[in-house]
Design an enzyme around this catalytic site. Structure first.
Site, PDB file in Angstrom:
ATOM      1  N   ASP A   1      -9.979  -1.258  10.012  1.00  0.00           N
ATOM      2  CA  ASP A   1      -8.850  -0.572  10.638  1.00  0.00           C
ATOM      3  C   ASP A   1      -8.926  -0.862  12.130  1.00  0.00           C
ATOM      4  O   ASP A   1      -9.975  -0.637  12.752  1.00  0.00           O
ATOM      5  CB  ASP A   1      -8.926   0.933  10.400  1.00  0.00           C
ATOM      6  CG  ASP A   1      -8.723   1.305   8.947  1.00  0.00           C
ATOM      7  OD1 ASP A   1      -7.936   0.631   8.265  1.00  0.00           O
ATOM      8  OD2 ASP A   1      -9.364   2.263   8.482  1.00  0.00           O
TER       9      ASP A   1
ATOM     10  N   ASP B   1      -0.474   5.157   0.640  1.00  0.00           N
ATOM     11  CA  ASP B   1      -1.355   6.229   1.083  1.00  0.00           C
ATOM     12  C   ASP B   1      -0.919   7.497   0.359  1.00  0.00           C
ATOM     13  O   ASP B   1       0.216   7.967   0.541  1.00  0.00           O
ATOM     14  CB  ASP B   1      -1.267   6.424   2.593  1.00  0.00           C
ATOM     15  CG  ASP B   1      -1.691   5.178   3.364  1.00  0.00           C
ATOM     16  OD1 ASP B   1      -2.550   4.443   2.856  1.00  0.00           O
ATOM     17  OD2 ASP B   1      -1.160   4.950   4.477  1.00  0.00           O
TER      18      ASP B   1
END
Length: 260
Positions: free
Chosen positions: A21, A140
């Protein structure tokens, strides 16, 4: 349903996938998408993970969509210069131009999330232009009253979509893979959300990448048994608790085929 500890582990070898990330050209990691801390240089970490046996790298620019920009191309190029294995990049993919720019910068596949929710037909258009094998849809998901609801914009905004149904829809439209992250487990080290993985894997015919919550190599075995074709982790690798080689060894011991 997993019965007697047996698994859907036949078929293709499972892939072990470290995740980077990124924000501002650095790797960051938090818990449930919050409290981000610096975790290192993406090019250095990618090279280290490849040397340890990673099958591919996923790199997600976590602030790109919120800042209404695409993932940083310079960072993608830097990582690609050090990397020989496949690279999936996400963050701010919203049209042909942003997806093509990432592919030109060195990504093998692009991951699209928020823009696909806003315009589901985008998945099909991207698949037609670049090929199904190049298009990953990231989902998500957060558990709400027994169901899984989709959140977008780095999990900052809930939408009226049920995750399993959404996975089925994007797979039918041309997504080549589902990157499935449990918001509830992200960064918690509580293990993958196996119920979520199992529901989505049973609903689609494309590979599912399990993400969110890995604590030990045994968690990778459990996710493979729940139906995941690829097993993604970040904190477990960034913090040096286990290596990719450790994970692959335990997967093999658990009867899960992995790539050499």
């Amino acid at each position: 349903m997993i019965v007697g500890g047996e698994a859907r582990t036949s078929g293709l070898a499972r892939r072990v996938v470290p995740c980077l990330d990124t924000r501002g050209g650095r790797v960051v990691k938090g818990v449930k998408f919050q409290g981000l801390r610096d975790a290192g240089d993406p090019a250095e970490l990618a090279a280290r993970y490849e040397a340890a046996g990673a099958d591919e790298i996923v790199m997600l620019d976590v602030s790109a969509t919120i800042e209404e920009r695409q993932a940083e191309l310079r960072t993608v190029r830097r990582v690609r210069e050090r990397l020989g294995i496949p690279l999936t990049v996400g963050g701010g993919v919203r049209d042909f131009e942003s997806a093509g720019a990432l592919l030109d910068a060195g990504a093998d596949r692009v991951a699209v999330n928020s823009a696909a929710v806003a315009d589901p037909a985008l998945v099909g258009r991207l698949a037609e232009r670049f090929g199904t094998q190049c298009i990953v849809v990231a989902i998500d998901a957060e558990r709400v009253e027994g169901a899984y609801r989709v959140r977008v914009a780095s999990a900052t905004r809930a939408v009226e979509l049920e995750a399993v149904a959404w996975a089925r829809e994007v797979a039918s439209m041309g997504a080549g893979e589902i990157l499935l992250t449990s918001i509830d487990r992200d960064g918690t080290r509580e293990g993958y959300d196996l119920d979520l993985v199992e529901r989505v894997a049973a609903a689609v015919s494309v590979p599912v990448v399990a993400s969110g919550g890995a604590r030990t190599p045994a968690d990778f075995v459990s996710a493979a048994r729940a139906g995941a074709q690829a097993l993604l982790a970040a904190s477990l690798f960034h913090d040096g608790d286990f290596t990719v080689a450790d994970v692959k060894r335990v997967l093999l011991e658990g009867g899960v085929e992995v790539r050499p």
